[in-house]
Enzyme design. Structure first.
Site, PDB file in Angstrom:
ATOM      1  N   ASP A   1       0.941  -1.299   0.403  1.00 18.47           N
ATOM      2  CA  ASP A   1       0.039  -0.042  -0.266  1.00 18.47           C
ATOM      3  C   ASP A   1       1.063   1.559  -0.230  1.00 18.47           C
ATOM      4  O   ASP A   1       2.296   1.281   0.674  1.00 18.47           O
ATOM      5  CB  ASP A   1      -1.164   0.223   1.599  1.00 18.47           C
ATOM      6  CG  ASP A   1      -1.850   0.870   1.409  1.00 18.47           C
ATOM      7  OD1 ASP A   1      -2.991   1.218   0.829  1.00 18.47           O
ATOM      8  OD2 ASP A   1      -1.376   1.834   1.969  1.00 18.47           O
TER       9      ASP A   1
ATOM     10  N   GLU B   1      14.357 -14.463  -1.000  1.00 18.63           N
ATOM     11  CA  GLU B   1      14.564 -15.625  -0.305  1.00 18.63           C
ATOM     12  C   GLU B   1      13.348 -16.904  -0.456  1.00 18.63           C
ATOM     13  O   GLU B   1      13.450 -17.716  -0.056  1.00 18.63           O
ATOM     14  CB  GLU B   1      14.883 -14.955   1.501  1.00 18.63           C
ATOM     15  CG  GLU B   1      16.129 -14.600   1.407  1.00 18.63           C
ATOM     16  CD  GLU B   1      16.279 -13.931   2.701  1.00 18.63           C
ATOM     17  OE1 GLU B   1      15.897 -14.686   3.846  1.00 18.63           O
ATOM     18  OE2 GLU B   1      16.685 -12.763   2.862  1.00 18.63           O
TER      19      GLU B   1
END
Length: 549
Positions: free
Chosen positions: A205, A263
């Site tokens: 956001d 990751e």
């Protein structure tokens, strides 16, 4: 817990279905949607043929901005359920082949967050510099002229510190100070928390609001009023937002975010609200080391003309190419024609026309542009904007700017699941917002058994699109046409397609360029109303055509 893995490219050209949890499905009869309700309805979402869901915030919150004011980044608000319920949702979604993206609100939190409660107490506590504090000017007025998106000054006085704090949205949503390394670390930790719970990505956001100008310089007047990010009656659009957001320091932080996401093989889509949002989208997604994709408010405007759509797409593509040459690879856009912040597209672009045929052609058009696509819940039902009287308004944004701007409640009303059940089958109790009567005739159970419904068109079209690599990854080039025709080619390798859409209700025709006159219509997409007669393409009202060259 999830294992670390290589990022998959499902997001590139993927379709993401946005769920506004308060209004999707209520499982416990309190009038507000919840995680268990979403989990119960996931088979329905999977039947649409989308790749992922994006769930608007479900974190602990006082709900002043309905979850976009976070008081605990690592827990679920009891209104929606608990962490165990979230884990069940993720597990069910994965069993159905759906990716799960959650809404992460990093730029600001709630004034009820423990961090802010501590920070506001004094100028010398451990969290004193975790938020943006500034002294008053000599006459007691705020530090500068920055404005809040939601109205008024972006500064709020705090008597305990005798300073102002920055809030780009509600005064109960203080902005975090991303210049402080501990703030960045804390936000990255909150992202890792959800990655460890198995989420597949994030919608970030207000992702260009993280940093502010350290010198707190005044914003200059806008050269051209911003009519995309805010409505015309909002003075926020009168400033050029040069210093309060979109600062260069944000790039390094986004690189840290991307490294963490990589990751876990997770994806990201950023919301970019800015005076020059397309340029910023290109910058934030370039080089494969920042956001995976980004969207802006540029197609969330009242202007839904073919010319406007073409201009936005062409400008983004030009910015992606230009920036990509400098940054070691072009970024990726994500288009959205509707979400929880703007009037429903059928009303906004229909200008009084609410035909399901318009909803069908808008899906086909937006899903054929180069980029990924976000679909907002209820668009597959051709829902219109609800009229909410002032006394029932919940949105503080709308209450502030009433009556010229009525806020965002009209697009946030509950999903109508069953036409003949009370409250449309959304809840057994009175919902937090009313279910409009005219939405009941377009309820899921009404459309489910109708082969020609908007709902079943969505299912058929998205299933077909999923098999078309040219629509997911091909280059785009527009054809010169008059309103209300939008026509372009998509090219991938040796394969070229013609895509043509009539965004108006009356029949139209246009002449094909010589290079495209070998076009042969394609079937299987379900969009009616398009034909080719030699060099001439004819389109019925809200009709469309796909053809191979």
């Amino acid at each position: 817990m999830t294992s670390k893995k290589k990022t998959q490219d499902w997001w590139r050209g993927g379709v993401i279905y946005q769920i506004y949890p308060r209004s999707f499905a209520d499982s416990n009869g309190d009038g507000v949607g919840d995680l268990a309700g979403i989990t119960e309805k996931l088979p329905y979402v999977a039947s649409l043929g989308v790749d992922a869901i994006w769930i608007s915030p479900i974190f602990k919150s006082p709900m002043k901005d309905f979850g976009y004011d976070v008081s605990d980044y690592c827990d679920v608000d009891p209104l929606f359920g608990d962490l165990a319920g979230f884990d069940r949702l993720v597990s069910t979604a994965h069993q159905l082949g759906l990716k799960v993206m959650i809404d992460q609100v990093l730029s600001h939190c709630s004034d009820q967050h423990a961090w802010f409660k501590e920070s506001r107490q004094s100028r010398d506590n451990a969290k004193a510099d975790w938020f943006v504090w500034a002294d008053a000017q000599a006459d007691g007025t705020p530090p500068n002229n920055w404005l809040s998106v939601f109205g008024g000054s972006a500064w709020q006085w705090e008597s305990r510190r005798r300073q102002y704090f920055l809030h780009n949205f509600l005064s109960s949503q203080p902005d975090l100070n991303f210049h402080h390394p501990d703030v960045q670390a804390a936000m990255l930790d909150s992202i890792r928390f959800w990655l460890e719970r198995g989420v597949d990505g994030f919608r970030f956001d207000a992702c260009n609001f993280h940093f502010h100008d350290r010198k707190l310089r005044n914003n200059p007047p806008a050269e051209v009023r911003d009519s995309k990010t805010v409505s015309a009656d909002n003075p926020y659009g009168l400033q050029a937002h040069k210093h309060d957001k979109s600062q260069p320091e944000n790039l390094a932080f986004l690189q840290r975010v991307r490294a963490l996401l990589d990751e876990y093989g997770a994806a990201s889509v950023g919301e970019v609200g800015d005076d020059h949002s397309l340029k910023l989208m290109a910058r934030y997604t370039s080089g494969s080391d920042k956001l995976h994709m980004a969207y802006s408010f540029n197609l969330l405007t009242p202007d839904g003309s073919a010319g406007h759509i073409r201009q936005q797409v062409e400008e983004l593509e030009a910015q992606l190419v230009k920036t990509g040459k400098k940054e070691g690879g072009a970024g990726w856009g994500c288009w959205s024609i509707g979400n929880h912040d703007v009037a429903r597209v059928l009303t906004r672009w229909g200008k009084g026309e609410t035909s399901p045929a318009l909803a069908k052609v808008l899906l086909a058009m937006s899903a054929s542009l180069k980029g990924s696509l976000c679909i907002y819940q209820g668009e597959e039902l051709a829902l219109t904007e609800a009229e909410i009287p002032f006394e029932l308004l919940q949105d503080p944004y709308g209450i502030t700017f009433w009556p010229e701007f009525k806020g965002r409640d009209g697009c946030r009303t509950p999903m109508p699941w069953e036409a003949k059940r009370k409250h449309g089958g959304f809840s057994s109790a009175k919902p937090w917002l009313p279910v409009p009567k005219d939405h009941l005739s377009r309820a899921v159970d009404v459309q489910d058994g109708d082969a020609g419904s908007t709902l079943n068109f969505y299912r058929g079209f998205l299933a077909w699109r999923k098999q078309q690599a040219v629509l997911k990854a091909g280059d785009i080039a527009f054809i010169k046409t008059d309103e209300p025709i939008l026509a372009f080619t998509r090219t991938l390798g040796k394969q070229t397609w013609l895509c043509a859409f009539n965004l108006g209700s009356t029949p139209v025709a246009f002449k094909l360029p010589k290079s495209l006159r070998s076009a042969k219509p394609l079937a299987g997409h379900g969009l009616a109303g398009g034909s080719i007669d030699g060099e001439r393409v004819e389109l019925a009202g809200f009709g469309g055509l796909y053809a191979t060259i």
